[in-house]
Design a protein around this motif. Structure first.
Motif: not given
Length: 196
Positions: A22-25, A29-32, A56-59
């Motif tokens: 899980r990627l967060y900004n 906020v979860l972004v990917a 792929y194409d993760a912010p």
């Protein structure tokens, strides 16, 4: 890609380990998110099992979290002996190839290998896997593996790699003999130094 290893800290084999990323900004906020199975079907007690999760194409993200899930194994798994390994450059990738041997007491099926590449600091920089050919091996039989990993500058990123080989203990018609259930052999990982 997020790469690493899961470790089975239990006293029983687990199967189909799955890593969720899980990627967060910066605002939390979860972004990917994505998930992938670890490279080996089973993770034996004490064994490391490499994984690669591609998003792929993760912010842009400021942090990530990983979680792991796995199922109970309903089959027995056994380690195979890595007899040989070599690596070479191939069309912009790194090829790792060699032989494994069934040195256990049972015939096996679905033989597979996992390759874990480590950097000079000991961290995982990439992983790959391959099925062994043939993937059914009786006692004393050898099979070959070949994995080609296409990652930019991989040759410069790793200083060593490990190969872990295993297979499911067979219950089909080519089984040489049957024994009472016995503990699964401990995991065997063979380490190789990168060829310059």
């Amino acid at each position: 890609a997020l790469v690493g290893e899961v470790v089975n800290a239990t006293n029983a084999p687990v199967c189909y380990a799955r890593v969720t990323a899980r990627l967060y900004n910066a605002d939390g906020v979860l972004v990917a998110t994505d998930d992938r199975g670890a490279d080996l079907t089973a993770t034996l007690p004490g064994q490391r099992n490499p994984f690669t999760v591609w998003i792929y194409d993760a912010p842009p993200a400021s942090r990530y979290e990983l979680s792991v899930s796995a199922d109970s194994c309903y089959s027995r798994y056994a380690s195979l002996t890595v007899v040989s390994a070599a690596d070479r450059n191939v069309n912009g990738g790194v090829e790792v190839f060699g032989e494994v041997e069934n040195t256990g007491g049972d015939a096996v099926t679905s033989a597979e290998v996992a390759i874990t590449y480590y950097g000079a600091d000991g961290r995982v920089v990439q992983t790959d896997w391959d099925l062994v050919s043939p993937d059914d091996l009786v006692l004393g039989q050898r099979g070959t593996y070949r994995a080609v990993t296409y990652v930019r500058n991989l040759r410069q990123l790793f200083t060593r790699y490990t190969i872990t080989a295993q297979a499911r203990v067979a219950s089909g018609p080519f089984v040489i003999h049957k024994e009472s259930v016995r503990p699964t052999r401990p995991p065997v990982t063979t380490e190789w130094q990168r060829r310059p």
